[in-house]
Design a protein around this motif. Sequence first.
Motif, PDB file in Angstrom:
ATOM      1  N   GLY A   1      30.407  46.637  34.542  1.00  0.00           N
ATOM      2  CA  GLY A   1      29.635  45.614  35.051  1.00  0.00           C
ATOM      3  C   GLY A   1      29.546  44.459  33.932  1.00  0.00           C
ATOM      4  O   GLY A   1      29.709  43.161  34.378  1.00  0.00           O
ATOM      5  N   VAL A   2      29.050  44.896  32.957  1.00  0.00           N
ATOM      6  CA  VAL A   2      28.872  44.057  31.822  1.00  0.00           C
ATOM      7  C   VAL A   2      30.508  43.346  31.343  1.00  0.00           C
ATOM      8  O   VAL A   2      30.495  42.358  30.945  1.00  0.00           O
TER       9      VAL A   2
ATOM     10  N   LEU B   1      31.300  40.712  33.932  1.00  0.00           N
ATOM     11  CA  LEU B   1      30.349  39.407  33.453  1.00  0.00           C
ATOM     12  C   LEU B   1      30.593  38.801  32.363  1.00  0.00           C
ATOM     13  O   LEU B   1      30.860  37.522  32.203  1.00  0.00           O
TER      14      LEU B   1
ATOM     15  N   LEU C   1      33.977  37.113  32.748  1.00  0.00           N
ATOM     16  CA  LEU C   1      33.964  36.197  33.527  1.00  0.00           C
ATOM     17  C   LEU C   1      33.358  34.848  32.727  1.00  0.00           C
ATOM     18  O   LEU C   1      33.769  33.647  32.928  1.00  0.00           O
ATOM     19  N   ALA C   2      32.406  34.907  32.188  1.00  0.00           N
ATOM     20  CA  ALA C   2      31.600  33.955  31.455  1.00  0.00           C
ATOM     21  C   ALA C   2      32.609  33.437  30.421  1.00  0.00           C
ATOM     22  O   ALA C   2      32.579  32.361  30.437  1.00  0.00           O
TER      23      ALA C   2
ATOM     24  N   TRP D   1      36.611  27.820  36.291  1.00  0.00           N
ATOM     25  CA  TRP D   1      36.274  28.810  36.838  1.00  0.00           C
ATOM     26  C   TRP D   1      37.287  29.731  37.795  1.00  0.00           C
ATOM     27  O   TRP D   1      36.642  30.800  37.933  1.00  0.00           O
TER      28      TRP D   1
ATOM     29  N   VAL E   1      39.306  37.893  36.815  1.00  0.00           N
ATOM     30  CA  VAL E   1      38.181  39.243  37.181  1.00  0.00           C
ATOM     31  C   VAL E   1      38.631  39.819  38.333  1.00  0.00           C
ATOM     32  O   VAL E   1      38.566  41.254  38.404  1.00  0.00           O
TER      33      VAL E   1
END
Length: 768
Positions: A588-589, A592, A595-596, A604, A611
């Motif tokens: 999960g991290v 994220l 993605l960030a 984006w 992702v």
Amino acid sequence: MTRATTVRAVLAVAVLLVSVYITLTMSPRLGLDLQGGTRMVLQAKDSATVEADRETTDRTLEVLRQRVDSLGVAEPVLTRSGEDRIIVELPDVQDPRQAAAVIGRTAQLSFHEVLGAAPPGTDTAPETGEKRLILPDEQGTQLDLGPARLSGAGVKDATAFFEAQQAAGWTVKLDFHKDAGKDWTKLTGEAACHPAGDERRRVAIVLDEKVISSPQVDPSVGCQAGLPSGGTQITGSFTAKDARDLALLIKGGALPVPVEIVEQRTVGPTLGAAAIDASAQAALIGAAATALFITFVYRLFGALAAVALAAYGVISYAALVGLGVTLTLPGLAGFVLAIGMAVDANVLVFERAREECQDRPTRSLRSALTTGFQKAFSAVADSNITTLLAAGLLFFLGSGPVKGFGVTLAIGVIASMFSALVIARALTEIAAGSRFVSDYRGVNGIARPGSVRTWLTRKDPQLFRKPVQWLVISTVLVAVAVAGIVVRGVDLGVEFTGGRLVEYSTSRPVDVETARSTLADAGFGDAEITTAGDGDISVRTGKLDNDGEYALRTALATEGGETTKVRDELIGPSLGDELRRNALIALGVAVLAQLAYLAVRFRWTFAVGSVIAMVHDVVIVVGAFAWLGRPVDGIFLAALLTVIGYSVNDSVVVFDRVRELWAGNRKTPLATVARRAVLQTVPRTVNTGMGALFILVALAVLGGDSLADFALALLIGIVVGTWSSVFTAVPGALVLERTTTAPPPVPGKSSRRARAPRRDPLDNGARV
């Protein structure tokens, strides 16, 4: 040769000389899975606050260190992990029963009166015949001790300090709780009734049936007066270390913490030697194949990149040794894998230089090479940063071998950037300054387009006229993978489920059915029996202690003859739950974090497309292992997180080119820009993928069972990741752009004209 080239050359030579020196003068620190031995993870079962847990664990660690030293193990390693765990590594210990029995005892600190010196051979009281407590003091004198008068739980604090005013030197100050203080005063008061220098005037402090201190009561203390509970000091010829160690032992004994073995791994040295040999062979063969491949593709510059690749191997190995990184089996595999990935930056640069030579044939070779390095830098930086993110997640969220793999991968990434941007650049710039190399295009390797680029230029395939079609294909692949997860299920390893996995080597071949029947008769009917290669037997059970494992091995020896334990892994259910939770958190991290980062560096929509491709790759790799019935364990998790880094790496290279081309001409439809970007980066994708595949195939063929699953997961991940970076990430970004981006208004036009048919920014000229 320019000044910048000279600086790079000098820096490269300096780093290489230091690396060679470290390589020749220092030995690597091998993990237990490479040198053989037992690794235990102990968890303190204390309900105190976080601060108390950490402090108590440190005290317990010192007590355990004394116990391990008493086992006579060479170079044991004890470290605290987190707030309430202690990792114990015991090289060459193949039977952990004795170690577990010693380590697992709760610390017992007690204070005894000394009845006198014990005559040699005396161990019973002549009056009652009861067993005496006879223990040697610090100098080896046998002391006859009375029953414990005070337990360690009564100690409130113990501190070491330097007493300068009274010239006492280093001393240890003891403070007792209220009730225990009265017992201490009474004990010292009774001891003070004996003459100074008499053995009976001493008080023995015993930890785990070992006298750690036996001070005399000071002559100034009167009979029955005793010492006050709040101001007792132990003096002597202490060094600073002696005083601190004694204070820590007394304080640790004052807060005994029960410990539980939540993980235990035992690896035979034969498995470690085989793994080292297999990885070394895979490294040599894979690296040689990679070097030959890039030399064939890029000629002279490819050969220079191969030299830089060899330098990378020396530098990264020296960094591992110099930093004292423990080299584990997954870490060794990660080191081998990084050799294949290290060529990626060179491929990016060479392909950009080829484009410059193709676009401007009259341009000098040196100028084209310099531009290639400049234009490839952003892609090299972004792709390596995403890999470092994956390595960081492995280190902070992983444990044991997975954590070591993360460290190895991070060192490999940094070393590869140095070899590509400093060593390879210095070598190629020096070569580019030669008139012979510059004039003969067939020699330098980048002045002519490669065969892949030539074919793509001639065919010019129209890839993204209908991007949804590619997403449908990716969806079907994901559906097949999910079906495997649902139908076949995921075979979670003991790291995630808890239990025990033991692998045995027998002198006589034993088939699975015979082994299963034999173990069932011995009371192990629930054990899962499989062959582990070369006739070895792998046994997986639920809860099984060390005595049970010994009984299991004895039962198997009735059919297999001499039975040697090759591998032993014990994972407690609580640790299994934690590893499973951490694995999900890591994934999960990772999503994220990627993605960030990509959202900041790109649009984006590009980040979401990357992702989506990443999740696509993860699901397919897990699904493939489900269909194949392969175990999903800690090593698989390391491979999976590496696949994440590789997948995003590929997507970053493509989107970096999309960003560059689109910035140069905003009027061109994005679909056309994306098609051009993909076609321009395909040679890099193919060449980099081939370099990694050589290493992985060598690992899969030569690595044996211990590395086969690791290599298989990465092989699947690289193939799928190469596909998804082009046919999942890019179409996904195009669809998102189409559905979320409104066509820009035409300035200065009437409203009627504005409602006229407009060109869709995502197609190749079709009207809407």
